[in-house]
Every structure is written in structure tokens, then in C-alpha cells.
Design an enzyme around this catalytic site. Structure first.
Site, short mmCIF file in Angstrom:
data_model
loop_
_atom_site.label_atom_id
_atom_site.label_comp_id
_atom_site.label_asym_id
_atom_site.label_seq_id
_atom_site.Cartn_x
_atom_site.Cartn_y
_atom_site.Cartn_z
N TYR A 97 0.74 -0.97 -0.33
CA TYR A 97 -0.54 0.20 0.13
C TYR A 97 0.91 1.14 0.03
CZ TYR A 97 0.89 0.58 4.82
OH TYR A 97 0.75 0.86 5.96
N CYS A 98 0.49 2.22 -0.86
CA CYS A 98 0.67 3.64 -0.10
C CYS A 98 -0.13 5.11 0.38
CB CYS A 98 1.99 4.29 -1.65
SG CYS A 98 0.33 4.46 -3.03
N TRP A 99 0.22 5.85 -0.78
CA TRP A 99 -0.70 6.60 0.36
C TRP A 99 -2.21 6.83 -0.06
CZ3 TRP A 99 -1.78 10.35 4.17
CH2 TRP A 99 -2.34 11.61 3.97
N SER A 105 2.27 1.88 -4.93
CA SER A 105 1.97 0.74 -4.44
C SER A 105 1.86 0.64 -6.26
CB SER A 105 0.79 1.20 -3.52
OG SER A 105 0.02 1.54 -3.98
N TYR A 126 -3.18 3.60 2.16
CA TYR A 126 -3.88 4.64 3.83
C TYR A 126 -4.28 5.34 3.76
CZ TYR A 126 -2.91 6.64 8.11
OH TYR A 126 -2.64 7.44 9.73
#
Length: 358
Positions: A97-99, A105, A126
Site C-alpha cells: 500500500y501507499c498513500w 504501490s 493508507y
């Protein structure tokens, strides 16, 4: 189990333990503010690189930013492959995952999948996790049953929680999660508190491991632990729960506090810098009196005076007002502060709570 390439936050969070790794590809500073519990940080853009690419995107050309960013991302992913992932078997299943669940991601998950690892990407990243966590914390506050351990400062509430946990009871140790002992003097030497969001992630992670069919022991905290706020709905649920009251002699409380706060006993200047914050409440003359006792080296007298003149009046004023079950609380008397005594008290409490549940 093989996961689909893109997972909703509900699917992911309901089975976090099913992944072999949770990979947070955001930058180091983003990760430090908060992350999914158990995640490892493998940035595809480090802090400085993220600033460079972002500035280029806004001030020059999105195309140039993407071109340069892609090259940096590719190099960073290659480095992670060479170091973190190279020894994993084909069956290794990570969640990435990323932001916002976008390019960062997506790039990592795509390459991992092309290698042959059945990786999953968190849809929404996130931000989706954070929204879900806030909602779930409110729901958890109403789902679980709490048993509140009350007692004046130094009565051993934290030690009892530790003993209960070792005996297999369900415990929510908010002070441990907040890295703070909860009072004016409660900061831990050499350890900073987590961010508010990280604190809430820690609470969520602790509660998700609990069963709603068993009681959770928790300390009678105030709304704030150091600089951090206990989530409102959780605080409300705790404050309306049944209470247990610990009673122990002042002499034993003093001994316990001296043992738990050695850094303040040996560092008079640190202690007085903290006590200076109480001048508006107690006045300069009383603070000067406490300073004189501290400088005399009589730590036992100082602790006893602080308990009598500051901590106990504040506690007694607030506890009955804020915790509805305090007046009807079961009292546990501790004859001393030995390990055996806390073991006996923990066993008694667990037996009493089990009897109430029947």
C-alpha cells in the site's frame, strides 16, 4: 490463499494476519507518522526524492516528473528486491500500500506479481485504512466489555495490568501504547510519544486481537495521556464500565514510585523543570518548598509530599465524577508490592470477574 490483485480495505483489514508481509512503500516520514501495524517500510520514493519529483510536477512538467520519478521508483524497487525480498519463496504473499493506492504501490505490486509472487494492492491505500480505522474504533468501543482498575498514583495499576496480561487476561494498556505513564511526570526517558494517529493504530491493533466474549482490563486514565487523546467513544465506554479499586499503604506507594521513576529521583533538575508547570495551580512558594526537599536528597519525603499535596487531591476529586462505577467498586487490598502479591491480586480479580459474568 491467493488474493486478488486489488483488495478493498475491508477485505484487507479483516485478514491482515493472512499476509506474509505488509509493505508500506511511502516515504520514511510518512511511515513514521503512522502505518498499518506490522508493516515494513520499503519506500519507492524516499523523502528527498518525493520532494524533487513533486516540485518538478508542480513547477515544470507532469510528464518530466513522471519520467524521472519512474526511473527513481524502478531503482528503489530493484534495491528492495536485492535486499528485502530476494530469499522469499514463490508462495510469499505480501500486501502493498501507499498513500492513496495509486502509482507507488501499483508499481511495486505490479513488479512483484510479474516475478510470480501473488501480491495484493490495497485499494485506497493508507487513506482508506485510516477512514476504516476511525469507524472501527467507534464500533469497538461499544462492542467490548471493560473492567476498569482504579487506584491512587503509585498503587500499582500498571504492574497489575502487566501481571494480568501474563496470566492470560485481556488487557488494554493505554499508557504502554502511548509511551507515557499518564501524569505530569509520566514521560519516559529516551522515548518519545507516538503521533496521535499512530496511538490510535496501536489501540485498534490491540483491540482487534481481543475477544468480545471476555472482559478487557484497563486503567482509569484521563482523557489525555501525555500529549495524546484517548478516542472519545472509547473513553466514554471505559468511564461507564464497572470498576475495581486498589488500596495500598502510602509507604508502599512511595517505594513503588521511586522504583518506577529512578530518572526523576536522580535528576533533580529534570524533576523541577516538570514541577514548574504546576506553579499556576499551587503557587511559587509551594513549588519552592518541593524544590528544597528535592535538593536535600530526601526522595521518599518528596514523593510522599507530592502524593499528599498534589496527586491524591486531584485523583479523589476526579475519579468519582468521571467513572460511574467507582462508588460500587470491588476493593483489592495489597499488603505489599511483591511479585507474589500482584500475582495473587491478578488471580483474585480474574476469578471475581468470571464470577460476575456467570
Amino acid at each position: 490463499m491467493k488474493y486478488p490483485a486489488l483488495l478493498s480495505v475491508g477485505q484487507a483489514l479483516s485478514n491482515l494476519d493472512g499476509f506474509d508481509a505488509i509493505i508500506d512503500v511511502r516515504s520514511e516520514s510518512e511511515f513514521a507518522l503512522d502505518h498499518i501495524p506490522g508493516a515494513i517500510n520499503c519506500p519507492v520514493l524516499h523523502d528527498e526524492e518525493r520532494v524533487t519529483v513533486g516540485t518538478l510536477y508542480k513547477q515544470d512538467s507532469p510528464f518530466k516528473a513522471k519520467k524521472i520519478g519512474a526511473a527513481i521508483v524502478a531503482r528503489n524497487i530493484a534495491a528492495h528486491l536485492d535486499t528485502h525480498f530476494v530469499h522469499h519463496p514463490k508462495s510469499w504473499q505480501p500486501l502493498v500500500y501507499c498513500w492513496r493506492g495509486g502509482n507507488r504501490s501499483g508499481a511495486m505490486a505490479h513488479i512483484l506479481a510479474k516475478i510470480g509472487w501473488p501480491s495484493a494492492q490495497l485499494d485506497g491505500g493508507y487513506k482508506a485504512y485510516r477512514r476504516c480505522l476511525v469507524s472501527q474504533l467507534d464500533e469497538m468501543a461499544g462492542r467490548y466489555r471493560f473492567q476498569v482498575i482504579c487506584g491512587t498514583t503509585g498503587s500499582g495499576k500498571s504492574r497489575l495490568l502487566e501481571t494480568l496480561a501474563l496470566r492470560g487476561a485481556q488487557v488494554l494498556d493505554l499508557e504502554k501504547l502511548a509511551a507515557h505513564r499518564g501524569s505530569l511526570l509520566g514521560s519516559l526517558p529516551g522515548e518519545s510519544q507516538p503521533t496521535q494517529k499512530m496511538f490510535e493504530s496501536r489501540i485498534w491493533h490491540a483491540l482487534r486481537q481481543c475477544s468480545a466474549h471476555r472482559v478487557i482490563f484497563v486503567e482509569s486514565e484521563s482523557k489525555k495521556i501525555g500529549d495524546l487523546r484517548v478516542p472519545e467513544q472509547l473513553m466514554e465506554s471505559i468511564r461507564t464500565s464497572p470498576c475495581l479499586r486498589m488500596e495500598i499503604s502510602t509507604a508502599h506507594r512511595v517505594a513503588l514510585l521511586i522504583e518506577d521513576y529512578p530518572h526523576l529521583v536522580t535528576n533533580t533538575s529534570l524533576l523541577m523543570s516538570q514541577l514548574a508547570h504546576l506553579v499556576p495551580l499551587h503557587g511559587r512558594d509551594k513549588i519552592a518548598h518541593w524544590r528544597a526537599i528535592a535538593e536535600s536528597g530526601d526522595s521518599r519525603l518528596l514523593v510522599e509530599v507530592l502524593l499528599k499535596e498534589h496527586y491524591d487531591p486531584a485523583y479523589l476529586k476526579s475519579i468519582a465524577r468521571n467513572f460511574a462505577g467507582y462508588r460500587d467498586a470491588l476493593t483489592i487490598n495489597l499488603p505489599d508490592v511483591s511479585t507474589a502479591t500482584f500475582q495473587s491480586a491478578a488471580a483474585e480479580l480474574m476469578q471475581a470477574v468470571d464470577a460476575q459474568a456467570e
